[in-house]
Design a protein around this motif. Structure first.
Motif, PDB file in Angstrom:
ATOM      1  N   LYS A 774      -3.363  11.467   2.590  1.00 36.63           N
ATOM      2  CA  LYS A 774      -4.748  12.156   2.720  1.00 36.63           C
ATOM      3  C   LYS A 774      -5.571  10.864   2.505  1.00 36.63           C
ATOM      4  O   LYS A 774      -5.106   9.875   1.927  1.00 36.63           O
ATOM      5  CB  LYS A 774      -5.081  13.010   1.257  1.00 36.63           C
ATOM      6  CG  LYS A 774      -4.539  14.242   1.330  1.00 36.63           C
ATOM      7  CD  LYS A 774      -4.816  15.085   0.253  1.00 36.63           C
ATOM      8  CE  LYS A 774      -4.396  16.471   0.170  1.00 36.63           C
ATOM      9  NZ  LYS A 774      -4.624  17.172  -0.969  1.00 36.63           N
ATOM     10  N   TRP A 776      -8.642  10.863   1.184  1.00 34.61           N
ATOM     11  CA  TRP A 776      -9.669  10.703   0.151  1.00 34.61           C
ATOM     12  C   TRP A 776      -9.205  11.755  -1.033  1.00 34.61           C
ATOM     13  O   TRP A 776      -8.503  13.012  -0.576  1.00 34.61           O
ATOM     14  CB  TRP A 776     -11.071  11.334   0.390  1.00 34.61           C
ATOM     15  CG  TRP A 776     -11.892  10.687  -0.531  1.00 34.61           C
ATOM     16  CD1 TRP A 776     -12.605  12.160  -1.334  1.00 34.61           C
ATOM     17  CD2 TRP A 776     -12.561   9.809  -1.002  1.00 34.61           C
ATOM     18  NE1 TRP A 776     -13.451  11.310  -2.325  1.00 34.61           N
ATOM     19  CE2 TRP A 776     -13.525   9.998  -2.203  1.00 34.61           C
ATOM     20  CE3 TRP A 776     -12.453   8.309  -0.698  1.00 34.61           C
ATOM     21  CZ2 TRP A 776     -14.201   9.032  -2.855  1.00 34.61           C
ATOM     22  CZ3 TRP A 776     -13.234   7.412  -1.407  1.00 34.61           C
ATOM     23  CH2 TRP A 776     -14.348   7.837  -2.106  1.00 34.61           C
ATOM     24  N   THR A 777      -9.213  11.607  -2.141  1.00 29.04           N
ATOM     25  CA  THR A 777      -8.863  12.724  -3.192  1.00 29.04           C
ATOM     26  C   THR A 777      -9.826  12.925  -4.270  1.00 29.04           C
ATOM     27  O   THR A 777     -10.747  11.659  -4.250  1.00 29.04           O
ATOM     28  CB  THR A 777      -7.378  12.195  -3.988  1.00 29.04           C
ATOM     29  OG1 THR A 777      -7.290  11.115  -4.331  1.00 29.04           O
ATOM     30  CG2 THR A 777      -6.332  12.339  -2.905  1.00 29.04           C
ATOM     31  N   THR A 778      -9.763  13.474  -5.200  1.00 30.45           N
ATOM     32  CA  THR A 778     -10.849  13.923  -6.202  1.00 30.45           C
ATOM     33  C   THR A 778     -10.724  12.713  -7.104  1.00 30.45           C
ATOM     34  O   THR A 778      -9.654  12.049  -7.319  1.00 30.45           O
ATOM     35  CB  THR A 778     -10.699  15.192  -7.114  1.00 30.45           C
ATOM     36  OG1 THR A 778      -9.686  15.026  -7.534  1.00 30.45           O
ATOM     37  CG2 THR A 778     -10.954  16.220  -6.042  1.00 30.45           C
ATOM     38  N   ASP A 779     -11.642  12.478  -8.159  1.00 29.58           N
ATOM     39  CA  ASP A 779     -11.808  11.319  -9.104  1.00 29.58           C
ATOM     40  C   ASP A 779     -10.578  11.611  -9.914  1.00 29.58           C
ATOM     41  O   ASP A 779      -9.864  10.616 -10.229  1.00 29.58           O
ATOM     42  CB  ASP A 779     -12.922  11.393  -9.776  1.00 29.58           C
ATOM     43  CG  ASP A 779     -14.239  10.931  -8.937  1.00 29.58           C
ATOM     44  OD1 ASP A 779     -13.987  10.637  -7.722  1.00 29.58           O
ATOM     45  OD2 ASP A 779     -15.193  10.975  -9.406  1.00 29.58           O
ATOM     46  N   GLU A 780     -10.167  12.750 -10.295  1.00 30.26           N
ATOM     47  CA  GLU A 780      -9.123  12.885 -11.445  1.00 30.26           C
ATOM     48  C   GLU A 780      -7.651  12.728 -10.668  1.00 30.26           C
ATOM     49  O   GLU A 780      -6.787  12.283 -11.352  1.00 30.26           O
ATOM     50  CB  GLU A 780      -8.954  14.466 -11.735  1.00 30.26           C
ATOM     51  CG  GLU A 780     -10.427  15.110 -12.380  1.00 30.26           C
ATOM     52  CD  GLU A 780     -11.556  15.001 -11.688  1.00 30.26           C
ATOM     53  OE1 GLU A 780     -11.523  15.194 -10.420  1.00 30.26           O
ATOM     54  OE2 GLU A 780     -12.681  15.007 -12.209  1.00 30.26           O
ATOM     55  N   GLU A 781      -7.558  12.771  -9.492  1.00 32.83           N
ATOM     56  CA  GLU A 781      -6.381  12.438  -8.818  1.00 32.83           C
ATOM     57  C   GLU A 781      -6.311  10.896  -8.324  1.00 32.83           C
ATOM     58  O   GLU A 781      -5.042  10.474  -8.001  1.00 32.83           O
ATOM     59  CB  GLU A 781      -6.111  13.171  -7.375  1.00 32.83           C
ATOM     60  CG  GLU A 781      -6.149  14.541  -7.612  1.00 32.83           C
ATOM     61  CD  GLU A 781      -5.947  15.626  -6.090  1.00 32.83           C
ATOM     62  OE1 GLU A 781      -5.070  15.687  -5.778  1.00 32.83           O
ATOM     63  OE2 GLU A 781      -7.134  15.808  -5.689  1.00 32.83           O
ATOM     64  N   SER A 837      -5.543   7.329   0.178  1.00 35.56           N
ATOM     65  CA  SER A 837      -6.659   7.699  -0.431  1.00 35.56           C
ATOM     66  C   SER A 837      -7.218   6.735  -1.549  1.00 35.56           C
ATOM     67  O   SER A 837      -8.347   6.271  -1.709  1.00 35.56           O
ATOM     68  CB  SER A 837      -6.391   8.935  -1.496  1.00 35.56           C
ATOM     69  OG  SER A 837      -5.403   8.933  -2.124  1.00 35.56           O
ATOM     70  N   ARG A 841     -10.595   4.034  -1.635  1.00 35.37           N
ATOM     71  CA  ARG A 841     -11.418   3.748  -2.838  1.00 35.37           C
ATOM     72  C   ARG A 841     -11.484   2.338  -2.831  1.00 35.37           C
ATOM     73  O   ARG A 841     -12.657   1.665  -3.128  1.00 35.37           O
ATOM     74  CB  ARG A 841     -10.593   4.316  -4.158  1.00 35.37           C
ATOM     75  CG  ARG A 841     -10.630   5.697  -4.103  1.00 35.37           C
ATOM     76  CD  ARG A 841     -11.709   6.327  -5.097  1.00 35.37           C
ATOM     77  NE  ARG A 841     -11.603   7.726  -4.727  1.00 35.37           N
ATOM     78  CZ  ARG A 841     -12.362   8.434  -5.677  1.00 35.37           C
ATOM     79  NH1 ARG A 841     -13.489   8.083  -6.247  1.00 35.37           N
ATOM     80  NH2 ARG A 841     -12.186   9.740  -5.599  1.00 35.37           N
ATOM     81  N   CYS A 879     -12.450   6.982   6.737  1.00 33.69           N
ATOM     82  CA  CYS A 879     -12.233   8.021   5.635  1.00 33.69           C
ATOM     83  C   CYS A 879     -14.006   8.335   5.588  1.00 33.69           C
ATOM     84  O   CYS A 879     -14.840   7.737   5.498  1.00 33.69           O
ATOM     85  CB  CYS A 879     -11.859   7.570   4.479  1.00 33.69           C
ATOM     86  SG  CYS A 879     -12.324   8.644   3.145  1.00 33.69           S
ATOM     87  N   GLN A 881     -15.559  10.016   3.268  1.00 33.83           N
ATOM     88  CA  GLN A 881     -16.107   9.943   2.292  1.00 33.83           C
ATOM     89  C   GLN A 881     -16.563   8.454   2.046  1.00 33.83           C
ATOM     90  O   GLN A 881     -17.893   8.113   1.281  1.00 33.83           O
ATOM     91  CB  GLN A 881     -15.354  10.395   1.159  1.00 33.83           C
ATOM     92  CG  GLN A 881     -15.230  11.872   0.764  1.00 33.83           C
ATOM     93  CD  GLN A 881     -14.363  12.509   1.880  1.00 33.83           C
ATOM     94  OE1 GLN A 881     -13.622  11.542   2.578  1.00 33.83           O
ATOM     95  NE2 GLN A 881     -14.268  13.850   1.793  1.00 33.83           N
TER      96      GLN A 881
END
Length: 1131
Positions: A774, A776-781, A837, A841, A879, A881
């Motif tokens: 992936k 991109w992942t969520t902030d928590e991941e 991901s 970031r 990406c 995002q």
């Protein structure tokens, strides 16, 4: 009527004249003819129908008077007297006229009709004779003789046209009555009205004619009312031909059918008895524009004040209501607009409309939802009883609409109703009770998550901004008069005017108000009091009253100047927030904390109430900081700091930061309690709490150096890269401390940066990331290690922003590190341990960091073109995002004029984005940024000295250089690559060239031509790099010439090119034919892109392995490596 045989005069054809009248021939003078005819007129006037002997005696004279000599006589008086005689002859000999020839009768009546034109001038000495002629014709109904003539219609048309053309406002009622009698008898006693004759009546109802001759309109209106039973069939036939059968050729008035229907309906609905079903047929037309025209018409008919059409013709009403659900957007919009008038004029129809407005309040079109609100609010403002609870409920729902414009209209509309009926009590207690929920609803909007929903927030921001402008204006009044002072005042006044309704008028009124301020010191004192931070709501009320009293002029019933000043005073006066109000809000907050509030009854949980209440107080802390200064308020905020809710504690710290400047000197007990809490939050709180805690200490304490050192030292000693989850908050605190107190902490931070941040944290990958592929992942991941690395990058930037100098060359090292991060796609160590991901970031963080450093002039100067390009290419990241967030950050910095102009060029690369929404967003960003810069130049006279860094057109050289170094642009002659370059250029130039202000198109052409006479400063000796630069210039010239015909004019001034990107040389590149006035055939390069300009279609982003030949700056080996590596990634 049968015409009898020609009557023969007595006396063997000899003409007998009345006693004393000599023979009338062409042998005598005109004066003598007039004299003798007057005696003849007198004779005929005295005769009646029973005078058989005289009738026979003067028959020859009657026939003689109809001869060509009289009918064609050039003398006006002769013709009038003859016409009067002929009218009397028709009266005396009725019902059988003495003239039997059809042609002769036609000539006579056309002759009489022509004489009626004399009625126009009521001041003429002969007007009484003209009136007698009209009266006689009307009384006897002489024109009815013409019914037996084959071409009687020609006579009637001429008569009607004449009467409608001569009638005017100087005519008395008798003249109008006789005209009416004359025309109505022809309509009512004839066999029907031809289309041509009907046109002579209806043409007077068309708006253009109606406005030219109001009396003709009134005459036509009265005529139609009188003859409604007869003429209705003819009208129905006309509309049937045009509306149903589509025969527009039947009348010249066919294109005005809808105007005519509206007028006829207003005159007498019975005129349209047979036409209304035809309109129902038209409402179901397949043509959307036709349905729209019928809907507009029926909206006027149904909505008219005294209209009973909806009750009298229910099928048509129901069919019309069906158009509220029309597939054609303009039709639905027209229906919604109609509803406003209908609600006001026909409250009894509200029930029918409610269901349809409900559906339209959820319409997919924003404009329609917006107009539903306007419709309901306008009706409610006229009379609250016109709108039922359901309709108000629709407005209430729209306060949560997804579109800001709709939400704003709903909130503003409800606020206006509340002000009118609850605050001003304009309709009694019952109405006030009906909408008492509005206040709570507007305040509860604060419980929404979206920042845009905070209407109060926006209102206070605007109020605070206006208060600041007025304060600055008053400060300027204290300075000596000078040209610079006047210029500054003018700028303030224009900005204030922009925030008032009708900015054009507001500018003039603000100039006048400023003049009054300059002349009246007491007025300035009152205004000073009004905008003082300590002004209470009661004081504000007194100040506003006093200021308006001074500006009131009793002799003026309306004073728009005073109204505008009142509006400004309402905007800047603390009408609802002062120390007392803040205290009341804090008490409500305490109740929620203690659990004694009625939050559940209000539909929210206690936790939500506390968080939302604190968010409200946080906003107020920006706009009304002095209102918070009380022990009671701060005690409540301390309680919030101890709560487990992270957001609550964060908001409380920010309130302390905004309002606590006097805590140290006046509230020692609060100070002693607050300090340890802030230390704890800075060391072990959330990242946001840590940031606010550091800023709070810096803002409100005198011994901040000691306080910050007590946080800095233990945190710097405890940094451990092996436990990344415990690193994030310390890194945030250290970064902000070094930014706020660089003199104290910049030096110790240097060793932390070198030994820990770079060497230990950024250059090491301790954990292995998730290999799920992936992007991109969520902030928590996101892994703790990567979160720590992101914060480490931010720390580097904050440290440098605090120092604001590059004496130690730390900025160069940092920029090289950030560039390496981008070149390696986020995997700085290239050990491939990090996940896709997490790499995204880090690329985003690196791009954002370079962008942040570019906002500081001393660092912007050392950012190399290669580093700028690497940063800009993040907007083409693989990406989604990353592209999205980077574009938002870029836009925000540019729109605040924080970033240099070259960064605006980065948006040109968005033309290659495969996602349509991203391209649309980028275009909006360009429009906004260009608009902001143009407006700034207009409002700031001093900006003209810095046009190179502000004028939007100067983005073009940066864009050309950026595109020439695009890693995707490797083969200058390849069509697909040239097409991409053209799309990128068009993306920017299309927005830039919307207007040709100050001959800017020629300026752009000149600028591009000048670039072709330079070398690429990034690699001046690289022939291929220079070739690519010149080819991009050729394409740019082609795009400019395609867009503008004015680009070949003389440039208004000589463009200045940035020497950082372009090297001025004596050698000239052969100019593109586009730059010459002859414009011969385009060369092969342009031929490849010489196709219509289009928006690029969706294409898949693919990574290329083609190595680019783009050369790097030979002076920096590290940058050279970065450039070559960068070409491995398609951004």
């Amino acid at each position: 009527m049968e015409f009898p045989q020609q009557q023969k005069p007595a006396g063997d054809g000899k003409i007998v004249y009345p006693p004393g009248v000599k023979e009338i021939t062409d042998k005598i003078s005109n004066d003598e003819v007039v004299k003798r005819l007057k005696m003849v007129v007198k004779t005929y006037m005295d005769m009646d129908q029973d005078s058989e002997e005289e009738k026979q005696q003067y028959l020859g004279l009657a026939l003689h008077l109809a001869s060509e000599f009289f009918l064609r006589n050039p003398n006006k008086d002769v013709r009038l007297l003859v016409a009067c005689c002929l009218a009397d002859i028709f009266r005396i000999y009725a019902p059988e006229a003495p003239y039997t020839s059809h042609d002769k009768l036609k000539d006579i009546f056309l002759f009489i009709t022509r004489q009626l034109k004399g009625l126009e001038d009521t001041k003429s000495p002969q007007f009484n004779r003209y009136f007698y002629l009209l009266e006689n014709l009307a009384w006897v109904k002489s024109y009815n003789i013409c019914f037996e003539l084959e071409d009687c219609n020609e006579i009637f048309i001429q008569l009607f046209k004449t009467l409608f053309s001569v009638i005017n406002n100087s005519h008395n009622q008798k003249v109008q009555m006789h005209m009416m009698d004359l025309m109505s008898s022809i309509i009512m006693e004839g066999d029907g009205v031809t289309q041509e004759l009907l046109d002579t009546i209806l043409i007077n109802l068309i708006p253009a004619h109606k406005n030219l001759n109001k009396q003709a309109y009134d005459l036509a209106k009265t005529l139609l009312k009188r003859t409604v039973q007869t003429i209705e069939t003819c009208i129905a036939n006309f509309f049937n031909q045009v509306l149903v059968m589509g025969k527009s050729s039947v009348s010249d008035l066919s294109e005005h059918v809808f105007d005519l229907i509206q007028e006829l309906f207003a005159i007498d609905p019975l005129l349209l008895t047979s036409v209304m079903p035809q309109l129902e047929f038209k409402l179901k037309s397949n043509d959307g524009e036709e349905r729209l025209a019928v809907v507009r018409l029926l909206a006027k008919l149904f909505g008219a004040k005294d209209s009973e059409l909806a009750t009298q013709n229910r099928p048509l009403w129901q069919c019309f209501l069906g158009r509220f659900n029309d597939i054609h957007v303009p039709v639905r919009l027209e229906c919604v607009k109609f509803a406003s008038h209908c609600l006001m004029n026909h409250p009894d129809l509200a029930k029918d409309l409610t269901e349809y407005l409900k559906v339209r309040s959820h319409d997919p079109e924003e404009a329609i939802r917006h107009d539903v609100i306007v419709t309901i609010i306008n009706a409610g403002k006229k009379d609250l009883n016109l709108v039922n609870d359901q309709l108000l409920g629709f407005v209430r729902e729209r306060t949560l609409d997804k579109r800001w414009r709709v939400r704003k209209e709903a909130m503003m509309g409800l606020a206006q109703l509340y002000k009118k009926y609850c605050l001003h009590h304009e309709a009694g207690k019952e109405s006030a009770l009906k909408i008492s929920w509005i206040k709570d609803k507007l305040l509860h909007i604060y419980y929404q998550n979206s920042i845009d929903d905070k209407a109060l927030n926006e209102m206070w921001k605007c109020q605070n901004m206006l208060r600041g402008l007025v304060r600055e204006l008053l400060d300027l009044h204290k300075l000596p008069v000078s040209e610079a002072n006047n210029t500054a005042m003018f700028g303030k006044l224009m900005t204030i005017a922009k925030n008032l309704p009708d900015a054009g008028k507001a500018q003039d009124f603000m100039k006048k108000f400023n003049q009054v301020l300059g002349e009246d010191e007491k007025l300035r004192v009152q205004l000073e009091t009004l905008i003082s931070p300590t002004c209470s709501c009661k004081q504000a009320e007194l100040c506003v009253r006093e200021i308006t009293r001074k500006l009131t002029f009793p002799k003026q019933p309306t004073n728009p100047f005073l109204e505008m000043v009142k509006f400004l005073l309402e905007r800047i006066a603390p009408v609802h927030i002062d120390s007392e109000a803040i205290s009341a809000l804090v008490k409500l907050l305490n109740k929620s904390i203690e659990g004694t509030a009625d939050d559940d009854e209000e539909g929210v949980t206690p936790d939500t109430a506390i968080r939302s209440g604190l968010e409200l107080l946080k906003v107020l802390s920006f706009t009304h900081p002095t209102a918070f200064h009380s022990a009671e308020t701060y005690e409540s905020l301390l309680q919030c700091l101890k709560m487990e809710d992270d957001k609550v504690a964060e908001a409380a710290i920010q309130i302390f930061r905004n309002t606590g400047q006097k805590i140290e000197t006046e509230l020692q007990q609060i100070r002693s309690t607050l300090i340890p809490i802030l230390h704890q939050k800075a060391k072990r709180g959330t990242p946001h709490q840590a940031k606010q805690a550091v800023h709070c200490i810096h803002a409100i304490f005198n011994n901040k150096e000691v306080q910050l050192a007590q946080i800095f030292e233990p945190l710097s000693r405890s940094l451990n890269a092996d436990v990344p989850e415990q690193l994030i908050t310390p890194l945030v605190s250290l970064g902000h401390i070094s930014m706020l107190a660089p003199d104290q902490f910049a030096s110790p931070m240097k060793s932390i940066v070198a030994n820990f941040i770079v060497k230990d944290l950024l250059m090491n990958d301790r954990s292995i990331g998730n290999k799920n592929g992936k992007l991109w992942t969520t902030d928590e991941e996101v892994s703790p290690e990567v979160l720590a690395k992101v914060q480490a990058i931010k720390l580097l930037v904050r440290w440098l922003l605090g120092m604001k100098n590059n004496q130690s060359k730390s900025a160069n090292s940092t920029l090289r590190l950030l560039s390496a991060m981008l070149v390696s796609e986020g995997d700085l160590t290239e050990q491939k341990k990090i996940s896709k991901s997490d790499m995204s970031r880090l690329r985003l963080a690196a791009g954002g960091a370079i962008m942040k450093l570019a906002q500081e002039p001393c660092y912007h100067d050392i950012i190399t073109p290669e580093q700028f390009q690497l940063c800009g290419l993040v907007i083409n990241d693989e990406c989604y995002q990353v592209r999205q967030i980077f574009a938002q950050k870029l836009h925000l910095a540019l729109v605040k004029l924080l970033l240099p102009l070259e960064y605006l060029a980065v948006f040109a690369l968005c033309a290659k984005d495969p996602v349509k929404e991203r391209r649309a967003h980028a275009r909006q960003c360009l429009l906004k940024n260009i608009s902001v810069r143009r407006e700034y130049i207009k409002q700031n006279p001093l900006a003209h000295e810095k046009l190179v860094s502000l004028l939007p057109e100067y983005v073009v050289p940066y864009m050309i250089h950026l595109l020439a170094h695009d890693p995707d642009f490797t083969k200058p002659q390849e069509y697909e690559q040239l097409k991409d370059i053209k799309e990128c250029l068009w993306f920017m130039l299309e927005v830039l060239m919307t207007k040709n202000e100050n001959n800017s198109h020629a300026f752009l052409r000149k600028m591009v031509e000048n670039i072709k006479q330079t070398k690429d400063a990034q690699c001046p000796d690289d022939a291929k790099a220079n070739e690519k630069l010149y080819i991009v210039c050729d394409v740019a010239l082609f795009v400019i010439a395609n867009k503008s015909t004015a680009c070949h004019l003389e440039s208004p001034k000589e463009p200045v090119l940035p020497t950082k990107f372009f090297l001025i040389t004596n050698s000239l590149y052969i100019s593109s034919p586009l730059s010459s006035s002859t414009q011969p055939k385009p060369p092969p390069v342009l031929a490849a892109v010489n196709k219509p300009l289009t928006v690029p279609g969706r294409r898949i982003f693919t990574k290329t392995t083609t190595s680019s030949d783009t050369a790097s700056n030979a002076s920096s080996n590290s940058n050279s490596q970065l450039s070559s590596s960068a070409n491995n990634k398609n951004r």
